[in-house]
Design a protein around this motif. Structure first.
Motif, PDB file in Angstrom:
ATOM      1  N   ASN A 216      14.912  -8.634   2.212  1.00 16.13           N
ATOM      2  CA  ASN A 216      15.352  -9.237   3.470  1.00 16.13           C
ATOM      3  C   ASN A 216      14.372  -8.954   4.606  1.00 16.13           C
ATOM      4  O   ASN A 216      14.102  -9.828   5.435  1.00 16.13           O
ATOM      5  CB  ASN A 216      16.755  -8.753   3.844  1.00 16.13           C
ATOM      6  N   ALA A 217      13.840  -7.737   4.655  1.00 17.19           N
ATOM      7  CA  ALA A 217      12.884  -7.386   5.708  1.00 17.19           C
ATOM      8  C   ALA A 217      11.604  -8.214   5.587  1.00 17.19           C
ATOM      9  O   ALA A 217      11.064  -8.688   6.596  1.00 17.19           O
ATOM     10  CB  ALA A 217      12.563  -5.899   5.651  1.00 17.19           C
ATOM     11  N   VAL A 218      11.127  -8.413   4.364  1.00 16.24           N
ATOM     12  CA  VAL A 218       9.916  -9.213   4.144  1.00 16.24           C
ATOM     13  C   VAL A 218      10.175 -10.672   4.541  1.00 16.24           C
ATOM     14  O   VAL A 218       9.390 -11.282   5.264  1.00 16.24           O
ATOM     15  CB  VAL A 218       9.431  -9.099   2.684  1.00 16.24           C
TER      16      VAL A 218
ATOM     17  N   GLY B  29      -5.052 -10.615  13.056  1.00 21.22           N
ATOM     18  CA  GLY B  29      -4.142 -10.946  14.152  1.00 21.22           C
ATOM     19  C   GLY B  29      -2.688 -10.636  13.865  1.00 21.22           C
ATOM     20  O   GLY B  29      -2.350  -9.572  13.365  1.00 21.22           O
ATOM     21  N   ALA B  30      -1.846 -11.586  14.165  1.00 17.82           N
ATOM     22  CA  ALA B  30      -0.392 -11.359  14.244  1.00 17.82           C
ATOM     23  C   ALA B  30       0.355 -11.528  12.930  1.00 17.82           C
ATOM     24  O   ALA B  30       1.459 -12.028  12.905  1.00 17.82           O
ATOM     25  CB  ALA B  30       0.190 -12.296  15.286  1.00 17.82           C
ATOM     26  N   THR B  31      -0.216 -11.114  11.848  1.00 14.34           N
ATOM     27  CA  THR B  31       0.472 -11.204  10.567  1.00 14.34           C
ATOM     28  C   THR B  31       1.522 -10.083  10.445  1.00 14.34           C
ATOM     29  O   THR B  31       1.342  -9.013  11.023  1.00 14.34           O
ATOM     30  CB  THR B  31      -0.568 -11.149   9.418  1.00 14.34           C
ATOM     31  N   PRO B  32       2.621 -10.315   9.742  1.00  9.42           N
ATOM     32  CA  PRO B  32       3.679  -9.303   9.648  1.00  9.42           C
ATOM     33  C   PRO B  32       3.250  -8.051   8.872  1.00  9.42           C
ATOM     34  O   PRO B  32       2.658  -8.154   7.796  1.00  9.42           O
ATOM     35  CB  PRO B  32       4.806 -10.016   8.904  1.00  9.42           C
ATOM     36  N   ILE B  33       3.569  -6.896   9.447  1.00 11.48           N
ATOM     37  CA  ILE B  33       3.308  -5.611   8.802  1.00 11.48           C
ATOM     38  C   ILE B  33       4.607  -4.809   8.827  1.00 11.48           C
ATOM     39  O   ILE B  33       5.185  -4.604   9.884  1.00 11.48           O
ATOM     40  CB  ILE B  33       2.214  -4.819   9.538  1.00 11.48           C
ATOM     41  N   LEU B  34       5.038  -4.364   7.648  1.00 10.44           N
ATOM     42  CA  LEU B  34       6.204  -3.499   7.532  1.00 10.44           C
ATOM     43  C   LEU B  34       5.715  -2.116   7.153  1.00 10.44           C
ATOM     44  O   LEU B  34       4.908  -1.972   6.234  1.00 10.44           O
ATOM     45  CB  LEU B  34       7.168  -4.005   6.458  1.00 10.44           C
TER      46      LEU B  34
ATOM     47  N   VAL C 100       3.058  -4.529   3.366  1.00  8.07           N
ATOM     48  CA  VAL C 100       4.051  -3.465   3.277  1.00  8.07           C
ATOM     49  C   VAL C 100       3.250  -2.185   3.055  1.00  8.07           C
ATOM     50  O   VAL C 100       2.651  -2.000   1.997  1.00  8.07           O
ATOM     51  CB  VAL C 100       5.053  -3.706   2.123  1.00  8.07           C
ATOM     52  N   VAL C 101       3.213  -1.323   4.076  1.00  5.48           N
ATOM     53  CA  VAL C 101       2.292  -0.194   4.071  1.00  5.48           C
ATOM     54  C   VAL C 101       3.037   1.121   4.291  1.00  5.48           C
ATOM     55  O   VAL C 101       3.806   1.259   5.241  1.00  5.48           O
ATOM     56  CB  VAL C 101       1.225  -0.379   5.184  1.00  5.48           C
TER      57      VAL C 101
ATOM     58  N   VAL D 155       0.854  -1.191   0.000  1.00  3.72           N
ATOM     59  CA  VAL D 155       0.000   0.000   0.000  1.00  3.72           C
ATOM     60  C   VAL D 155       0.890   1.241   0.000  1.00  3.72           C
ATOM     61  O   VAL D 155       1.621   1.486   0.960  1.00  3.72           O
ATOM     62  CB  VAL D 155      -0.930   0.023   1.240  1.00  3.72           C
ATOM     63  N   ASP D 156       0.842   2.005  -1.097  1.00  6.94           N
ATOM     64  CA  ASP D 156       1.607   3.247  -1.208  1.00  6.94           C
ATOM     65  C   ASP D 156       0.898   4.134  -2.214  1.00  6.94           C
ATOM     66  O   ASP D 156       0.450   3.645  -3.258  1.00  6.94           O
ATOM     67  CB  ASP D 156       3.043   2.963  -1.659  1.00  6.94           C
ATOM     68  N   ASP D 157       0.776   5.421  -1.907  1.00  6.16           N
ATOM     69  CA  ASP D 157       0.085   6.334  -2.813  1.00  6.16           C
ATOM     70  C   ASP D 157       0.900   6.666  -4.054  1.00  6.16           C
ATOM     71  O   ASP D 157       0.359   7.152  -5.043  1.00  6.16           O
ATOM     72  CB  ASP D 157      -0.328   7.623  -2.092  1.00  6.16           C
TER      73      ASP D 157
END
Length: 149
Positions: A113-115, A74-79, A52-53, A9-11
């Motif tokens: 790497n972060a993902v 719930g606990a899903t990864p968010i960057l 990825v937001v 998600v990115d404008d």
């Protein structure tokens, strides 16, 4: 072979295209949105393995999206990605269990790497936790440290 789904998600449409290409080349199935409203609609439709937001969106904050992801999935990864200083969002991000904060611009290596790390941490935590304690799994798998850099 398991396919890993990612929501970006990115404008900035160029950022969406770049992230789509980078993550697709790493074998992720990527969906992109450019607003909070579109992202919330996507979150309501299905869960993703990683989100990825962008922090600053035209119709709100990426943290608004993160809040809905947490309440729905719930606990899903968010960057969180942003050109802004992470300390400005640190408290709310910590409460939401944001996996990592990446300052723009970032390289392909850094985002990939972060993902991978975020997904690996989430899988490890879910394998270690019992089904009777989802809140424990959530707190362990999404604990982030980006504001302590």
């Amino acid at each position: 072979m398991n396919i890993t789904n990612a929501l970006v998600v990115d404008d900035d449409i160029a950022v969406c295209r770049i992230l789509h290409r980078m993550l697709s080349e790493e074998q992720y199935k990527v969906e992109t949105n450019q607003s909070v409203a579109d992202a919330l609609a996507a979150v309501e439709q299905k869960s993703f393995h990683v989100y990825v937001v962008d922090y600053k969106l035209p119709d709100g904050s990426g943290l608004d999206v993160a809040e809905r992801i947490r309440s729905k999935w719930g606990a899903t990864p968010i960057l969180l990605i942003s050109g802004y200083d992470p300390s400005a969002v640190a408290l709310r991000a910590e409460k939401l269990g944001i996996s990592d904060f990446l300052e723009k611009p970032f390289s392909r290596e850094i985002i990939c790497n972060a993902v991978k790390k975020a997904i690996g941490s989430a899988k490890g935590a879910s394998e270690l936790s019992s089904p009777d304690s989802p809140s424990l799994a959530a707190s362990k798998s999404t604990k982030s440290r980006f504001w302590r850099r």
